[in-house]
Motif scaffolding. Structure first.
Motif, PDB file in Angstrom:
ATOM      1  N   ASP A 133      86.491  39.199  20.848  1.00  0.00           N
ATOM      2  CA  ASP A 133      86.362  37.767  20.554  1.00  0.00           C
ATOM      3  C   ASP A 133      85.505  37.500  19.314  1.00  0.00           C
ATOM      4  O   ASP A 133      85.005  36.398  19.125  1.00  0.00           O
ATOM      5  N   ARG A 134      85.311  38.533  18.458  1.00  0.00           N
ATOM      6  CA  ARG A 134      84.612  38.270  17.193  1.00  0.00           C
ATOM      7  C   ARG A 134      85.317  38.942  16.024  1.00  0.00           C
ATOM      8  O   ARG A 134      86.245  39.710  16.230  1.00  0.00           O
ATOM      9  N   TRP A 135      84.849  38.642  14.811  1.00  0.00           N
ATOM     10  CA  TRP A 135      85.484  39.171  13.599  1.00  0.00           C
ATOM     11  C   TRP A 135      84.519  40.111  12.905  1.00  0.00           C
ATOM     12  O   TRP A 135      83.314  39.871  12.881  1.00  0.00           O
ATOM     13  N   LYS A 136      85.094  41.181  12.353  1.00  0.00           N
ATOM     14  CA  LYS A 136      84.245  42.213  11.736  1.00  0.00           C
ATOM     15  C   LYS A 136      84.597  42.393  10.266  1.00  0.00           C
ATOM     16  O   LYS A 136      85.759  42.281   9.876  1.00  0.00           O
ATOM     17  N   LEU A 137      83.563  42.723   9.488  1.00  0.00           N
ATOM     18  CA  LEU A 137      83.752  43.040   8.072  1.00  0.00           C
ATOM     19  C   LEU A 137      83.655  44.559   7.924  1.00  0.00           C
ATOM     20  O   LEU A 137      82.701  45.162   8.432  1.00  0.00           O
ATOM     21  N   ASP A 138      84.639  45.163   7.251  1.00  0.00           N
ATOM     22  CA  ASP A 138      84.602  46.600   6.975  1.00  0.00           C
ATOM     23  C   ASP A 138      83.502  46.812   5.920  1.00  0.00           C
ATOM     24  O   ASP A 138      83.719  46.606   4.730  1.00  0.00           O
ATOM     25  N   TRP A 139      82.325  47.216   6.401  1.00  0.00           N
ATOM     26  CA  TRP A 139      81.134  47.218   5.540  1.00  0.00           C
ATOM     27  C   TRP A 139      81.249  48.219   4.381  1.00  0.00           C
ATOM     28  O   TRP A 139      80.948  47.873   3.234  1.00  0.00           O
ATOM     29  N   PRO A 140      81.678  49.461   4.660  1.00  0.00           N
ATOM     30  CA  PRO A 140      81.813  50.396   3.525  1.00  0.00           C
ATOM     31  C   PRO A 140      82.790  49.880   2.468  1.00  0.00           C
ATOM     32  O   PRO A 140      82.524  49.987   1.264  1.00  0.00           O
ATOM     33  N   ARG A 141      83.900  49.290   2.912  1.00  0.00           N
ATOM     34  CA  ARG A 141      84.881  48.770   1.929  1.00  0.00           C
ATOM     35  C   ARG A 141      84.292  47.595   1.156  1.00  0.00           C
ATOM     36  O   ARG A 141      84.478  47.466  -0.052  1.00  0.00           O
ATOM     37  N   PHE A 142      83.572  46.757   1.867  1.00  0.00           N
ATOM     38  CA  PHE A 142      82.967  45.611   1.179  1.00  0.00           C
ATOM     39  C   PHE A 142      81.946  46.091   0.150  1.00  0.00           C
ATOM     40  O   PHE A 142      81.893  45.588  -0.971  1.00  0.00           O
ATOM     41  N   SER A 143      81.157  47.080   0.535  1.00  0.00           N
ATOM     42  CA  SER A 143      80.125  47.589  -0.378  1.00  0.00           C
ATOM     43  C   SER A 143      80.760  48.144  -1.652  1.00  0.00           C
ATOM     44  O   SER A 143      80.279  47.877  -2.758  1.00  0.00           O
ATOM     45  N   GLU A 144      81.852  48.908  -1.489  1.00  0.00           N
ATOM     46  CA  GLU A 144      82.530  49.463  -2.677  1.00  0.00           C
ATOM     47  C   GLU A 144      83.086  48.355  -3.564  1.00  0.00           C
ATOM     48  O   GLU A 144      82.975  48.399  -4.788  1.00  0.00           O
TER      49      GLU A 144
END
Ligand SMILES: Cc1ncc(COP(=O)(O)O)c(C=O)c1O
Length: 355
Positions: A133-144
């Motif tokens: 029931d929540r949304w996630k950010l792909d952190w490694p991809r966002f960092s790149e």
């Protein structure tokens, strides 16, 4: 021949004021449903009577002192603008030029795209994914992605999902470190901080490439009086200040001062909205085909099986907001108990009319 505007403007909605004449429940802009306290109204009236004068330095100084007490940041770390919006706009202008890239999650606050394009920049978005029931950010991809951009922006909690998408302080510090080496600015948009209780503003002391954006529009019930602010390292705050207009309306400054002198009012608003949010989510989840995501804000992201659900609700006098996930999705602001009941009834009617 009509003026030839920049092509991207033809496909960008931005925020335009709309009419609410036939609207019974105004739940589309994540405003507080409660008017500001009496002391704010009185302060605005007092300052309106002095409307022939530009604001004095002491007035802004008093606001900075109060914001300093409220946030724990030093006055020289604070930049005040006409809403968080203006602070965001100026931050994009500060670093983004033609051909530059702006990294941010998709979906997120719609003005990030406007401020990117306005500066001739290109969006570099990273999609959020639902998980339970929540949304996630792909952190490694966002960092790149952010490392290859001039500016990165994260709304935490995210609008429109309501999810907290920064994994934690250590991860954020590591990203700031990496971005700092390349001179990339990170905007952390904490517009809904009072509802989430989560802030990383303390990192502004160590990282001069972090700008935390906040607003008095939500928990402090001042959306129409337009006061937002940024917290940053004094060096960055000083640079941002140089892009701000010389004066803000004295009525708005006075409203912010009066509101911050009585922060218990905002605490009560937050408590009421959190309680109503859980009631509303539970009621909506009982409707057939409706999915409601959990939220750390004053709004809920809702998926239905109804096409053009925003228009169907508007026909029944309920204003909610479209989201770019599809015409069967909506974002609804938590309103007063009466407004929330109107929404639940209207959505139940729309759904049963289609069955
Ligand atoms: C994520 C986010 N940031 C910033 C803002 C700007 O708010 P304001 O300009 O009223 O301070 C909003 C308003 O809805 C928002 O949702």
């Amino acid at each position: 021949m009509p003026v030839k505007v920049k092509p991207w403007l033809e496909n960008t909605e931005g925020y335009q004021p709309r009419s609410y004449t036939r609207i019974r429940a105004r739940l589309d802009l994540n405003e507080s449903p409660y008017p500001p306290p009496e002391r704010v109204v009185e302060a605005v009236a007092r300052e309106a009577a002095r409307g022939n004068r530009y604001p004095e330095q002491e007035q802004l100084q008093r606001l900075l002192e109060l914001l300093s007490g409220y946030t724990g940041a030093a006055p020289e770390q604070i930049v005040v603008g006409l809403g968080g919006d203006m602070v965001l706009e100026k931050a994009f202008t500060l670093v983004l030029g033609p051909g530059g890239r702006a990294a941010y999650p998709w979906p997120s606050f719609s003005m990030y795209e406007v401020y990117t394009r306005q500066n001739g920049g290109e969006p570099a978005t990273v999609e959020l994914r639902p998980e339970g029931d929540r949304w996630k950010l792909d952190w490694p991809r966002f960092s790149e992605t952010a490392e290859r951009a001039q500016i990165a922006a994260i709304d935490n909690p995210n609008n429109p999902t309501g999810s907290l998408i920064v994994p934690g302080e250590d991860e954020l510090a590591e990203l700031l470190e990496r971005l700092g080496k390349r001179g990339v600015l990170l905007i952390l948009d904490e517009a809904y901080y009072e509802f989430s209780g989560v802030t990383y503003s303390g990192l502004t002391e160590s990282y001069d490439n972090l700008l935390v954006v906040r607003t008095l529009s939500k928990a402090f019930s001042l959306a129409g009086l337009r006061i937002g602010y940024a917290l940053a390292h004094p060096r960055l705050a000083g640079m941002l200040c140089s892009l701000m207009p010389p004066f803000l309306p004295r009525t708005s400054i006075a409203a912010a001062i009066a509101a911050l002198e009585e922060p218990s009012y905002a605490e009560k608003v937050v408590e009421a909205i959190r309680g109503e949010r859980e009631w509303l989510a539970a009621q909506l989840r009982r409707l057939p085909g409706v999915r409601v995501y959990s939220s750390h804000t004053n709004f809920l992201l809702v998926e239905t099986r109804v096409d053009n659900v925003v228009d169907r609700l508007a026909e029944r006098g309920v204003a909610v907001r479209r989201v770019p996930l599809g015409s069967n999705w909506l974002r609804v602001t938590v309103g007063t108990p009466a407004e929330n009941r109107v929404l639940v009834e209207a959505l139940a009617e729309v759904i049963s009319s289609l069955e």
